[in-house]
Design an enzyme around this catalytic site. Structure first.
Site, PDB file in Angstrom:
ATOM      1  N   LYS A 187       4.936   3.279  12.472  1.00 37.63           N
ATOM      2  CA  LYS A 187       5.100   2.188  11.499  1.00 37.63           C
ATOM      3  C   LYS A 187       6.034   2.630  10.371  1.00 37.63           C
ATOM      4  O   LYS A 187       6.919   1.892   9.953  1.00 37.63           O
ATOM      5  CB  LYS A 187       3.720   1.777  10.938  1.00 37.63           C
ATOM      6  CG  LYS A 187       2.871   1.044  11.975  1.00 37.63           C
ATOM      7  CD  LYS A 187       1.408   0.926  11.587  1.00 37.63           C
ATOM      8  CE  LYS A 187       0.607   0.305  12.734  1.00 37.63           C
ATOM      9  NZ  LYS A 187      -0.852   0.324  12.521  1.00 37.63           N
TER      10      LYS A 187
ATOM     11  N   GLN B 294      -5.064   2.440   7.975  1.00 38.42           N
ATOM     12  CA  GLN B 294      -5.150   2.581   9.433  1.00 38.42           C
ATOM     13  C   GLN B 294      -6.612   2.671   9.866  1.00 38.42           C
ATOM     14  O   GLN B 294      -7.373   3.495   9.371  1.00 38.42           O
ATOM     15  CB  GLN B 294      -4.375   3.830   9.881  1.00 38.42           C
ATOM     16  CG  GLN B 294      -4.320   4.036  11.377  1.00 38.42           C
ATOM     17  CD  GLN B 294      -3.511   2.961  12.102  1.00 38.42           C
ATOM     18  OE1 GLN B 294      -2.454   2.518  11.644  1.00 38.42           O
ATOM     19  NE2 GLN B 294      -4.005   2.512  13.249  1.00 38.42           N
TER      20      GLN B 294
ATOM     21  N   ASP C  90      -1.986  -6.694   6.924  1.00 36.78           N
ATOM     22  CA  ASP C  90      -2.694  -6.716   8.210  1.00 36.78           C
ATOM     23  C   ASP C  90      -3.406  -8.051   8.419  1.00 36.78           C
ATOM     24  O   ASP C  90      -3.799  -8.385   9.540  1.00 36.78           O
ATOM     25  CB  ASP C  90      -3.742  -5.588   8.253  1.00 36.78           C
ATOM     26  CG  ASP C  90      -3.284  -4.401   9.082  1.00 36.78           C
ATOM     27  OD1 ASP C  90      -2.398  -4.588   9.948  1.00 36.78           O
ATOM     28  OD2 ASP C  90      -3.816  -3.296   8.874  1.00 36.78           O
TER      29      ASP C  90
END
Ligand code: NAD
Length: 306
Positions: free
Chosen positions: A52, A96, A119
């Site tokens: 990412k 994460q 997200d």
């Protein structure tokens, strides 16, 4: 002839368009910023985060990364999120998952400023998606929707069977595809571990999306001729190679390909789209926070691959 959908190519095309949006933000003095936070020693999580960060770097998003010792108490992670919430150069925050067992992951997700929740897991953003007014759509389901659009598969009026009901894939994807809007209007069935006779459900579908985390769960017998098959699964299985493992999806690619009209491979299908949609949400977050409107790629016919 089955169309093997190339997620890398579609992702690259959307990323190229995003670069134009970033240029516009830059011209107005704004560099989109994404902060990633990792509280884990897990090799796969480390790999995902570095992929990412690399993707950010390539497109001109300012990436920053925070490693948190997985043994420290939850307050340390919460303090880190609070600081990032306050930092005006950070437009998107990604913690994460999974976090260690002693961390309340829902409390962590709720702590992220909903305007920086790229997200799309904060309850405010989940609620907005369900209510048909999405702000940040979770990256993997959004990637599925964009990949369908790029393949000229319009979910409208189609029967979609999603295998998996997780908060990060199955549930948001069901909400997305049933919305009364472009790229939606499907009739959606969500299957899960307690579903009886999964094959009977998938054989009724025009589009099957597998997101169960079970290697090769969906095989050719469960797919009727002409079905579009999207494989979200990424599973490490033992293999006789240097790494000692290989990646397989939730679909038995070879047998499903016999019947499918279009199918995504693993790797090279949904994985790259997930990263692309993370960049997309970060650019959108910067645009919203700076109040500078930019065009965002819609993933429709201009991305069609022959
Ligand atoms: P999860 O474990 O949170 O959820 C799995 C879901 O599948 C559950 O709802 C469960 O009820 C259902 N399920 C399990 N076994 C089943 C069975 N035999 N029949 C029917 N349903 C069954 O998983 P997740 O986080 O949603 O991830 C699913 C898969 O997608 C994993 O392989 C994961 O690695 C992968 N994934 C890939 C990406 C990507 O970017 N490519 C992103 C997220 C997840």
């Amino acid at each position: 002839m089955t169309h093997v959908i190339d997620g890398n190519a579609v992702g690259d095309r959307i990323t190229d368009e995003l670069a134009e949006s970033i240029e516009k933000l830059e011209a107005n003095g704004v560099t989109p910023g994404l902060a990633t936070v990792l509280m884990s020693d897990d090799g796969a999580s480390e790999t995902y985060v570095s992929m990412k960060q690399r993707a950010c770097e390539e497109i001109g998003i300012e990436g920053s990364h925070y490693d948190i010792n997985p043994n420290v108490p939850e307050e340390v992670l919460i303090d880190c999120i609070d600081e990032l919430n306050e930092d005006p150069s950070v437009h998107g925050i990604l913690v994460q998952m999974p976090v260690p067992d002693h961390i309340d992951s829902q409390a962590v997700l709720k702590r992220i400023d909903p305007m920086k929740d790229i997200d799309g897991f904060h309850p405010e953003n989940v609620g907005r998606l369900v209510a048909g007014d999405p702000r940040f759509v979770p990256c993997t389901p959004h990637g599925v929707q964009k990949l369908l659009a790029a393949t000229d598969v319009d979910p409208e009026g189609k029967d979609v069977v999603i295998v998996g009901r997780s908060n990060i894939v199955g549930k948001p994807l069901a909400n997305l595809l049933m919305q009364k809007s472009d790229g939606g209007n499907a009739t959606v069935t969500v299957c899960h571990s307690r579903t009886d006779d999964l094959g009977a459900k998938t054989r009724r579908a025009d589009i099957v999306v597998a997101a169960a985390g079970v290697p090769e769960l969906v095989d050719g017998d469960m797919i009727l001729d002409g079905t579009t098959v999207i494989d979200v699964g990424v599973n490490r299985v033992d293999a006789d190679n240097e790494k000692g493992y290989e990646l397989v999806g939730d679909v038995d690619f070879e047998s499903a390909k016999e019947n499918a009209s279009a199918i995504t491979p693993v790797p090279g299908g949904i994985g790259p789209m997930t990263i692309t949609m993370l960049l997309y949400n970060t650019v959108k977050a910067a645009s919203l926070q700076a109040d500078i409107p930019v065009e965002l790629p819609d993933g429709t016919s201009s991305y069609r691959l022959e």
